[in-house]
Every structure is written in C-alpha cells, then in structure tokens.
Design a protein around this motif. Structure first.
Motif, PDB file in Angstrom:
ATOM      1  N   LYS A  94     -10.911  21.417  -9.997  1.00  0.00           N
ATOM      2  CA  LYS A  94     -11.167  21.613 -11.403  1.00  0.00           C
ATOM      3  C   LYS A  94     -12.814  21.904 -11.516  1.00  0.00           C
ATOM      4  O   LYS A  94     -13.411  21.607 -10.593  1.00  0.00           O
ATOM      5  N   GLU A 159     -11.899  28.851 -14.291  1.00  0.00           N
ATOM      6  CA  GLU A 159     -10.605  28.304 -14.613  1.00  0.00           C
ATOM      7  C   GLU A 159      -9.749  29.272 -14.341  1.00  0.00           C
ATOM      8  O   GLU A 159      -8.529  28.880 -13.823  1.00  0.00           O
ATOM      9  N   ASN A 160     -10.015  30.399 -14.916  1.00  0.00           N
ATOM     10  CA  ASN A 160      -8.818  31.407 -15.072  1.00  0.00           C
ATOM     11  C   ASN A 160      -8.625  31.796 -13.194  1.00  0.00           C
ATOM     12  O   ASN A 160      -7.742  32.298 -12.967  1.00  0.00           O
ATOM     13  N   LYS A 163      -6.758  29.170 -11.643  1.00  0.00           N
ATOM     14  CA  LYS A 163      -5.155  29.354 -12.025  1.00  0.00           C
ATOM     15  C   LYS A 163      -4.410  30.152 -11.070  1.00  0.00           C
ATOM     16  O   LYS A 163      -3.539  30.129 -10.978  1.00  0.00           O
TER      17      LYS A 163
END
Length: 164
Positions: A94, A159-160, A163
C-alpha cells in the motif's frame, strides 16, 4: 507630431535593456536547468528499464513518474541532497501520505503549518522497511504551492495501479 529628443530616446533604451537583461538571463538559466533535469530523469529511468508514461516536475527540485506497463515509480530529487529511486509496485502492499505538521497559536487563532509531505510505500515483505519519497520540505520552502493536492493525486494514481 511629437518631437523626441535623440538623447532621451537612447537613455530610455539603455535603461530598458539594463532592466530586462537580468530577467531574460534568469529565464534562460532556469530553462536550461529544467532541460538538464529532465534529461537526467529520463536517463535514470531508462537505466532501470522504466519508461514513465505519467510524470510531473515541480519547484525545479522534484520529479516523479510512473511506468504503468512495468509498474515502476521513478523519483528524482535535485538540490543539495539529491536522491534517485525506483520502486517496483509489484512489491508494494500500500501507499500512504506522510505528513508532519505543527500548530501555531497566534492570539485566538490556531494555524496548522505543514513542515513535511511525502509518499510512503509499504512493502509486502514485512522485513523491508517503508520507503518515503519527499514531495515538500518546509525547511526548503516557506510556502506550499499545491503540494498537498499533488501528493494526494499521486497517491490515488499509484493506488489505482496497485489495484489493477
């Protein structure tokens, strides 16, 4: 028609040139510095098999880019304490925003002053300590020029990619 004294015209022209020349010189100097920094960033990225498709440079001090294909973040900080880093997002669990701030009380008013902003990468391997990429340092700059929004925007971009 106006009658212009040639001596006044010459003195005026010299004053304009004397005023404008340092501004023009500074602009060319900054432009050359920016070109050199971009070349250094690109060279470092290529050495690490990354081709940043998204990148941003701010304050002539920081340059951050993401190669969305190989999932690598390329970071370059210039200045007195330069830093070059490549982070493989395949190894990252993360990303978060690290912020250091303080409260200053002036009369009855409270003000929050941000002293430091950075992107912090937490890795899947727990033995690997988190990596921090500085985006603002209050010791270098007396004011912020949108670094909080910039840091949040890059956090969302990363973060995109994590994912996907």
């Amino acid at each position: 028609m106006f009658d212009i004294d040639p001596m006044t015209l010459i003195v005026s022209a010299l004053l304009i040139v004397a005023f404008a020349s340092p501004l023009i010189f500074q602009r060319f100097k900054n432009k050359n510095k920016l070109i050199l920094q971009q070349a250094t960033f690109s060279e470092f990225a290529e050495m690490n098999n990354a081709r940043p498709t998204l990148h941003e440079q701010w304050r002539n001090h920081y340059h951050l880019g993401i190669d969305t294909e190989s999932k690598k973040v390329v970071y370059h900080r210039f200045g007195s304490y330069p830093e070059q880093t490549v982070i493989d997002l395949n190894e990252v669990k993360k990303v978060s925003v690290q912020e250091k701030s303080r409260v200053v009380i002036v009369g009855k008013e409270k003000r929050f002053i941000i002293d430091y902003l950075a992107l912090q990468f937490h890795f899947k391997d727990e033995s690997h300590s988190p990596k921090t990429l500085e985006t603002y340092d209050g010791d270098l700059y007396s004011d912020m020029a949108g670094e909080r929004g910039l840091t949040e925007r890059w956090k969302e971009k990363i973060e995109n990619i994590l994912k996907s």
